[in-house]
Design a protein around this motif. Structure first.
Motif, mmCIF file in Angstrom:
data_model
loop_
_atom_site.group_PDB
_atom_site.id
_atom_site.type_symbol
_atom_site.label_atom_id
_atom_site.label_comp_id
_atom_site.label_asym_id
_atom_site.label_seq_id
_atom_site.Cartn_x
_atom_site.Cartn_y
_atom_site.Cartn_z
ATOM 1 N N TYR A 1 0.841 -1.200 0.000
ATOM 2 C CA TYR A 1 0.000 0.000 0.000
ATOM 3 C C TYR A 1 0.878 1.254 0.000
ATOM 4 C CZ TYR A 1 -3.027 3.686 1.863
ATOM 5 O OH TYR A 1 -3.698 4.874 2.054
ATOM 6 N N HIS A 2 1.881 1.265 0.850
ATOM 7 C CA HIS A 2 2.762 2.422 0.946
ATOM 8 C C HIS A 2 3.637 2.557 -0.303
ATOM 9 C CE1 HIS A 2 1.586 3.033 5.112
ATOM 10 N NE2 HIS A 2 1.786 1.745 5.320
ATOM 11 N N LEU A 3 4.042 1.434 -0.873
ATOM 12 C CA LEU A 3 4.825 1.483 -2.114
ATOM 13 C C LEU A 3 3.990 2.008 -3.270
ATOM 14 C CD1 LEU A 3 6.777 -1.889 -1.766
ATOM 15 C CD2 LEU A 3 7.645 0.427 -1.357
ATOM 16 N N LYS A 4 2.713 1.644 -3.295
ATOM 17 C CA LYS A 4 1.807 2.155 -4.323
ATOM 18 C C LYS A 4 1.678 3.674 -4.215
ATOM 19 C CE LYS A 4 -1.587 2.289 -7.379
ATOM 20 N NZ LYS A 4 -1.349 2.116 -8.832
ATOM 21 N N GLN A 5 1.590 4.187 -2.990
ATOM 22 C CA GLN A 5 1.480 5.633 -2.803
ATOM 23 C C GLN A 5 2.702 6.356 -3.369
ATOM 24 O OE1 GLN A 5 -1.602 6.519 -1.571
ATOM 25 N NE2 GLN A 5 -1.760 4.284 -1.628
ATOM 26 N N HIS A 6 3.850 5.736 -3.249
ATOM 27 C CA HIS A 6 5.097 6.380 -3.690
ATOM 28 C C HIS A 6 5.367 6.171 -5.183
ATOM 29 C CE1 HIS A 6 9.168 8.000 -3.208
ATOM 30 N NE2 HIS A 6 9.562 7.047 -4.046
ATOM 31 N N PHE A 7 5.259 4.936 -5.659
ATOM 32 C CA PHE A 7 5.650 4.616 -7.032
ATOM 33 C C PHE A 7 4.504 4.680 -8.036
ATOM 34 C CE2 PHE A 7 8.960 2.393 -4.549
ATOM 35 C CZ PHE A 7 10.092 2.933 -5.138
ATOM 36 N N GLY A 8 3.256 4.693 -7.553
ATOM 37 C CA GLY A 8 2.119 4.774 -8.454
ATOM 38 C C GLY A 8 2.077 3.608 -9.423
ATOM 39 N N ASP A 9 1.876 3.899 -10.711
ATOM 40 C CA ASP A 9 1.745 2.852 -11.719
ATOM 41 C C ASP A 9 3.063 2.155 -12.038
ATOM 42 O OD1 ASP A 9 -0.944 3.327 -11.923
ATOM 43 O OD2 ASP A 9 -0.781 4.674 -13.645
ATOM 44 N N LYS A 10 4.160 2.628 -11.463
ATOM 45 C CA LYS A 10 5.441 1.971 -11.683
ATOM 46 C C LYS A 10 5.674 0.828 -10.696
ATOM 47 C CE LYS A 10 7.745 5.906 -13.848
ATOM 48 N NZ LYS A 10 8.929 6.812 -13.826
ATOM 49 N N PHE A 11 4.675 0.593 -9.839
ATOM 50 C CA PHE A 11 4.721 -0.508 -8.875
ATOM 51 C C PHE A 11 3.751 -1.599 -9.328
ATOM 52 C CE2 PHE A 11 3.099 -2.176 -4.635
ATOM 53 C CZ PHE A 11 4.186 -2.995 -4.412
ATOM 54 N N TYR A 12 4.220 -2.840 -9.338
ATOM 55 C CA TYR A 12 3.438 -3.979 -9.838
ATOM 56 C C TYR A 12 3.498 -5.094 -8.808
ATOM 57 C CZ TYR A 12 1.990 -7.552 -13.318
ATOM 58 O OH TYR A 12 1.340 -8.551 -14.028
ATOM 59 N N VAL A 13 2.356 -5.736 -8.552
ATOM 60 C CA VAL A 13 2.293 -6.817 -7.556
ATOM 61 C C VAL A 13 1.744 -8.085 -8.186
ATOM 62 C CG1 VAL A 13 1.226 -7.607 -5.411
ATOM 63 C CG2 VAL A 13 2.001 -5.239 -5.613
ATOM 64 N N MET A 14 2.465 -9.172 -7.992
ATOM 65 C CA MET A 14 1.950 -10.499 -8.329
ATOM 66 C C MET A 14 1.936 -11.337 -7.049
ATOM 67 S SD MET A 14 5.237 -11.988 -10.495
ATOM 68 C CE MET A 14 5.511 -10.544 -11.531
ATOM 69 N N VAL A 15 0.910 -12.156 -6.879
ATOM 70 C CA VAL A 15 0.797 -13.017 -5.699
ATOM 71 C C VAL A 15 0.750 -14.473 -6.136
ATOM 72 C CG1 VAL A 15 -0.370 -11.258 -4.302
ATOM 73 C CG2 VAL A 15 -1.738 -12.857 -5.662
ATOM 74 N N PHE A 16 1.221 -15.350 -5.260
ATOM 75 C CA PHE A 16 1.164 -16.787 -5.494
ATOM 76 C C PHE A 16 0.017 -17.392 -4.677
ATOM 77 C CE2 PHE A 16 5.252 -16.564 -7.486
ATOM 78 C CZ PHE A 16 5.428 -17.761 -8.178
ATOM 79 N N ASP A 17 -0.678 -18.338 -5.287
ATOM 80 C CA ASP A 17 -1.782 -19.021 -4.609
ATOM 81 C C ASP A 17 -1.685 -20.516 -4.901
ATOM 82 O OD1 ASP A 17 -4.104 -19.377 -3.128
ATOM 83 O OD2 ASP A 17 -5.446 -18.870 -4.780
ATOM 84 N N THR A 18 -2.257 -21.342 -4.016
ATOM 85 C CA THR A 18 -2.267 -22.786 -4.198
ATOM 86 C C THR A 18 -3.534 -23.375 -3.603
ATOM 87 O OG1 THR A 18 -1.083 -24.865 -3.756
ATOM 88 C CG2 THR A 18 -0.970 -23.168 -2.053
ATOM 89 N N TYR A 19 -3.916 -24.527 -4.107
ATOM 90 C CA TYR A 19 -5.151 -25.179 -3.651
ATOM 91 C C TYR A 19 -4.897 -26.204 -2.543
ATOM 92 C CZ TYR A 19 -9.455 -27.987 -3.869
ATOM 93 O OH TYR A 19 -10.610 -28.676 -3.564
ATOM 94 N N GLN A 20 -3.837 -27.019 -2.721
ATOM 95 C CA GLN A 20 -3.595 -28.075 -1.735
ATOM 96 C C GLN A 20 -2.134 -28.520 -1.795
ATOM 97 O OE1 GLN A 20 -6.141 -31.316 -2.897
ATOM 98 N NE2 GLN A 20 -5.060 -31.688 -4.814
ATOM 99 N N GLY A 21 -1.703 -29.178 -0.714
ATOM 100 C CA GLY A 21 -0.343 -29.694 -0.713
ATOM 101 C C GLY A 21 0.222 -29.828 0.684
ATOM 102 N N THR A 22 1.544 -29.703 0.764
ATOM 103 C CA THR A 22 2.278 -29.778 2.019
ATOM 104 C C THR A 22 3.149 -28.537 2.124
ATOM 105 O OG1 THR A 22 2.361 -32.191 1.808
ATOM 106 C CG2 THR A 22 3.836 -31.193 3.423
#
Length: 306
Positions: free
Chosen positions: A197-218
């Protein structure tokens, strides 16, 4: 029955859109660069890219992150990797990356859930890349966390963001941030102001976020400092349940802009903390909290570095 049919139709429509827009990925560490070539356009003009993860103990997250970082360094001009970890632990690792001085395994012993074969492989790859290059072309490593922040979880994220911003101001390097999904998010859907959130305030559209997700495992977590593996499985509702029904088991899905196939309403993704407790799904808004999601349906525990 009408309501049920309408909901089912909406789910099928979204699955069709996901399957059309997703980039299928393999878990083969030797896969050709062309599999990740879409990142060059996707991240054009970005200064900071945060790569989140649903847990700090998942092999597939670490392996895919390593491939992606390698691609971004060699093809997109990113030359700094910042970890959600203490500066005093990361600084000696950066010295190793620059000069080869030190015993990498010994330097990693205090890295808790990051003390893994996968992270060792990342650092060794980065060291190999740096050999023979001028200082301006080498990869640098930094830590944005400090132990003194831990007593104030809300203030911690703001401080970590400030450390990254200061690092960028002083080095002018395009940076990759390695962190948990909880810290990467760009908005306040979780009723807090994450580092992202704070990085978005500073860098605006030059900041990009990708997240990892998973369904099941160990997954590996910590129990009194020791690695401990636990099995987990998501429910079939929420965003994770929807992604698990997609046509690919491993894929990258952009969700920013008008082409977002997921909608921006609050949905939930997998969320596992460093000490074992039942997963607490993370409420997110695709396209608002993050720009892309990387989904790995079946995952395994990270491998401790001995």
């Amino acid at each position: 029955m009408l309501l049920f049919s309408s909901a089912a139709f909406a789910q099928d429509t979204r699955l069709d859109a996901i399957n059309k827009k997703a980039y299928a990925l393999s878990l083969d560490s030797t896969a050709a660069d062309k599999e990740l070539s879409f990142l060059s356009k996707e991240l054009q003009g970005k200064t900071v890219v945060a790569i989140g993860e649903a847990s700090h103990g998942t092999h597939e997250f670490y392996a895919l992150k390593t491939r992606m970082i390698d691609y971004l360094v060699r093809n997109c001009g990113f030359k700094a990797i910042l970890f959600e970890f203490q500066k005093n632990m990361i600084d000696p690792l950066n010295t190793y990356l620059q000069s080869g001085k030190g015993d990498l395994k010994a330097l990693m012993q205090g890295m808790a859930l990051y003390n893994t074969k996968e992270i060792y492989s990342l650092f060794e790859r980065m060291r190999k890349y740096n050999i023979g290059k001028d200082a301006s072309e080498r990869i640098t490593l930094a830590g944005v966390d400090r132990e003194e922040y831990w007593g104030d979880p809300i203030g911690r994220d703001k401080q970590m963001a400030a450390n990254l911003i200061n690092y960028n101001d002083s080095t002018k390097r395009k940076a990759i941030l390695w962190t948990h999904n909880v810290h990467a998010l760009k908005d306040t859907t979780i009723d807090a102001e994450p580092m992202g959130y704070h990085l978005k305030q500073h860098f605006g559209d030059k900041f990009y976020v990708m997240v990892f997700d998973t369904y099941q495992g160990t997954v590996n977590v910590l129990n009194n400092g020791a690695f401990e593996a636990h099995d987990f499985k998501s429910g079939d509702d929420g965003l994770t349940g929807l992604l698990a029904r997609a046509g690919h088991k491993v894929f990258y899905l952009p969700v920013h802009g008008a082409a977002n196939p997921l909608g921006t309403e609050v949905r939930k993704i997998m969320n596992i903390y460093s000490n074992w407790q039942e997963p607490k799904p993370l409420p997110v808004r695709p396209g608002v909290d993050f720009d892309a999601i990387i989904f790995v349906k079946d995952t395994s525990a990270s491998v401790k570095l001995e």
